[in-house]
Design an enzyme around this catalytic site. Structure first.
Site, PDB file in Angstrom:
ATOM      1  N   ASP A   1       6.776   5.842  -3.471  1.00  0.00           N
ATOM      2  CA  ASP A   1       6.508   5.537  -4.839  1.00  0.00           C
ATOM      3  C   ASP A   1       7.160   6.688  -6.050  1.00  0.00           C
ATOM      4  O   ASP A   1       7.335   6.408  -6.973  1.00  0.00           O
ATOM      5  CB  ASP A   1       5.096   5.007  -5.207  1.00  0.00           C
TER       6      ASP A   1
ATOM      7  N   ASP B   1       5.446   8.701  -7.117  1.00  0.00           N
ATOM      8  CA  ASP B   1       4.562   8.768  -8.454  1.00  0.00           C
ATOM      9  C   ASP B   1       3.720  10.148  -8.247  1.00  0.00           C
ATOM     10  O   ASP B   1       2.412  10.138  -8.676  1.00  0.00           O
ATOM     11  CB  ASP B   1       3.678   7.554  -8.226  1.00  0.00           C
TER      12      ASP B   1
ATOM     13  N   THR C   1       5.043   9.718  -0.135  1.00  0.00           N
ATOM     14  CA  THR C   1       4.785   8.207  -0.483  1.00  0.00           C
ATOM     15  C   THR C   1       6.096   7.790  -1.129  1.00  0.00           C
ATOM     16  O   THR C   1       6.946   8.511  -1.831  1.00  0.00           O
ATOM     17  CB  THR C   1       3.941   8.315  -1.963  1.00  0.00           C
TER      18      THR C   1
ATOM     19  N   ASP D   1      -1.410  10.827  -3.792  1.00  0.00           N
ATOM     20  CA  ASP D   1      -2.514  11.580  -4.429  1.00  0.00           C
ATOM     21  C   ASP D   1      -3.937  11.268  -4.235  1.00  0.00           C
ATOM     22  O   ASP D   1      -4.848  12.051  -4.183  1.00  0.00           O
ATOM     23  CB  ASP D   1      -2.241  11.647  -5.871  1.00  0.00           C
TER      24      ASP D   1
ATOM     25  N   ARG E   1      -5.993   3.860   5.008  1.00  0.00           N
ATOM     26  CA  ARG E   1      -6.785   4.333   3.763  1.00  0.00           C
ATOM     27  C   ARG E   1      -8.213   4.106   4.078  1.00  0.00           C
ATOM     28  O   ARG E   1      -8.755   3.255   4.421  1.00  0.00           O
ATOM     29  CB  ARG E   1      -6.235   3.168   2.846  1.00  0.00           C
TER      30      ARG E   1
ATOM     31  N   GLY F   1      -0.341   5.036   2.678  1.00  0.00           N
ATOM     32  CA  GLY F   1       0.847   4.176   2.908  1.00  0.00           C
ATOM     33  C   GLY F   1       1.927   4.963   3.798  1.00  0.00           C
ATOM     34  O   GLY F   1       1.950   6.243   3.160  1.00  0.00           O
TER      35      GLY F   1
ATOM     36  N   ARG G   1       3.209  -0.174  -7.254  1.00  0.00           N
ATOM     37  CA  ARG G   1       1.935  -0.906  -7.931  1.00  0.00           C
ATOM     38  C   ARG G   1       1.928  -0.381  -9.229  1.00  0.00           C
ATOM     39  O   ARG G   1       1.498  -1.022 -10.377  1.00  0.00           O
ATOM     40  CB  ARG G   1       0.646  -0.614  -6.819  1.00  0.00           C
TER      41      ARG G   1
HETATM   42  O1  F6P Z   1       2.051   3.523  -2.082  1.00  0.00           O
HETATM   43  C1  F6P Z   1       2.818   3.009  -1.453  1.00  0.00           C
HETATM   44  C2  F6P Z   1       2.947   1.374  -1.367  1.00  0.00           C
HETATM   45  O2  F6P Z   1       3.913   0.847  -0.809  1.00  0.00           O
HETATM   46  C3  F6P Z   1       3.175   0.887  -2.970  1.00  0.00           C
HETATM   47  O3  F6P Z   1       4.250   0.686  -3.414  1.00  0.00           O
HETATM   48  C4  F6P Z   1       2.429  -0.418  -2.772  1.00  0.00           C
HETATM   49  O4  F6P Z   1       1.817  -0.900  -3.735  1.00  0.00           O
HETATM   50  C5  F6P Z   1       1.229  -0.287  -1.707  1.00  0.00           C
HETATM   51  O5  F6P Z   1       1.712   1.142  -0.955  1.00  0.00           O
HETATM   52  C6  F6P Z   1       1.227  -1.296  -0.868  1.00  0.00           C
HETATM   53  O6  F6P Z   1      -0.093  -1.128   0.386  1.00  0.00           O
HETATM   54  P1  F6P Z   1      -0.351  -1.577   1.367  1.00  0.00           P
HETATM   55  O7  F6P Z   1       0.562  -1.152   2.467  1.00  0.00           O
HETATM   56  O8  F6P Z   1      -1.964  -1.489   1.658  1.00  0.00           O
HETATM   57  O9  F6P Z   1      -0.032  -3.040   1.301  1.00  0.00           O
END
Ligand code: F6P
Length: 323
Positions: A130, A132, A128, A106, A75, A14, A174
């Site tokens: 997050d 996390d 990120t 990660d 990804r 992301g 998430r």
């Molecule tokens: O990891 C960052 C994040 O924004 C999370 O908070 C979220 O769950 C996820 O990516 C959403 O991913 P995507 O952009 O693939 O919808």
């Protein structure tokens, strides 16, 4: 010191505001140290498909303040297979890249581990929204994202107060509740729901709203993390149980965009430059981190085995301050 002459940089997973500042730092610090720098586009996907271009100091001009990533990101499932990992490393060698900086979360670190095992000196930088990543107290993008979410919730509060409603606001995360928790405090919410502490607490929320109504509170802010989700369903159930008109808003991907805050620009720049230092020192399989007031680095294997919880003190603070 190492005999590294050419380094590559990619962003993966992301996107996060501040990634451009980190890319700029890698490019400028690298060139300043006499290295050639190449940009790998679309994360590991671009490494596998050889989307690699030369970068010079002007390639990263006018980007420090921009959200997103000029290198694009993805990804990449192929990078999870041994064939993909070998091809990625072979393509580095083919492009003359002997050291690489991977900016991502990660999942991206696992790809970095594999590149390192396949003979490419690799340094990871935590990017990120997050927050996390266990080994570090700072990740690129969190500060901007949480400020974006906070400002959005402030706006929702205005309309929620005007209509005397309950508002459920779903923020990103998430598997991690850091954004929700920080918004829970900074937006003065009554309740915060996070995956790390969720125990099916709807009854407690309903009870709290009823209690607050009795003492004259006319509107309510509940922050819900994406990992729990079902904000629309929750709004319906709360309205039914309390009689208080309730609306749900999912803030979504706007949290990932926007101009990075000063904090994100400065820390991302420092981390990008440190990644170049580590490559210059001949290091590989390391991750840059911020811990106890310092920029440090850890072995990626060790970093991926660390665990991180939300700050219990902050979680408790939401409850204490919203009584
Ligand atoms: O990891 C960052 C994040 O924004 C999370 O908070 C979220 O769950 C996820 O990516 C959403 O991913 P995507 O952009 O693939 O919808």
């Amino acid at each position: 010191m190492s005999d590294i002459k050419t380094i590559g940089v990619l962003t993966s997973g992301g996107d996060a505001p501040g990634m451009n500042a980190a890319i700029r730092a890698v490019v400028r610090a690298g060139i300043n140290d006499g290295l050639k720098v190449k940009g790998i586009h679309r994360g590991y996907m671009g490494l596998i498909e050889e989307e690699i271009t030369d970068l010079d100091t002007m390639s990263v001009s006018d980007i420090i303040h921009r959200g997103g990533t000029i290198l694009n990101t993805s990804r990449c499932k192929e990078m999870m297979t041994p064939e993909g990992q070998k091809l990625a490393a072979d393509n580095c060698r083919k492009a003359g890249i002997d050291g690489i900086v991977v900016i991502g979360g990660d999942g991206s670190f696992r790809g970095a581990q594999r590149l390192s095992e396949n003979g490419i000196n690799t340094i990871a930088v935590p990017g990120t929204i997050d927050l996390d990543i266990a080994c570090t107290e700072y990740t690129i993008g969190f500060d901007t994202a949480v400020n974006t979410a906070m400002e959005a919730i402030d706006k929702i509060r205005d309309t929620s107060a005007s209509h005397e409603r309950c508002s459920i606001i779903e923020v990103m995360g998430r598997t991690a509740g850091h954004i929700a928790l920080w918004c829970g405090i900074s937006n003065g919410s009554e309740y915060v729901m996070i995956p790390e502490r969720y125990d099916g607490e709807e009854d407690k929320i309903i009870e709290k709203i009823m209690k607050k109504r009795k003492i004259g509170k006319k509107h309510h802010i509940i922050v819900n993390a994406e990992g729990i989700g079902d904000s629309m369903g929750l709004a319906e159930r709360i309205e039914k149980a309390t009689g208080v008109e309730t609306r749900a808003t999912v803030i979504g991907h706007m949290q990932r965009g926007g101009n990075p805050t000063c904090h994100d620009r400065v820390y991302a720049s420092a981390m990008g430059a440190k990644a170049v230092d580590l490559l210059n020192e001949g290091k590989t399989n390391r991750v840059v981190a911020f811990k106890d007031g310092e920029f440090v680095d850890y072995d990626i294997d060790q970093a991926l085995n660390m665990t991180k919880d939300v700050d219990e003190h902050l979680y408790d603070l939401v409850r204490r301050l919203s009584r």
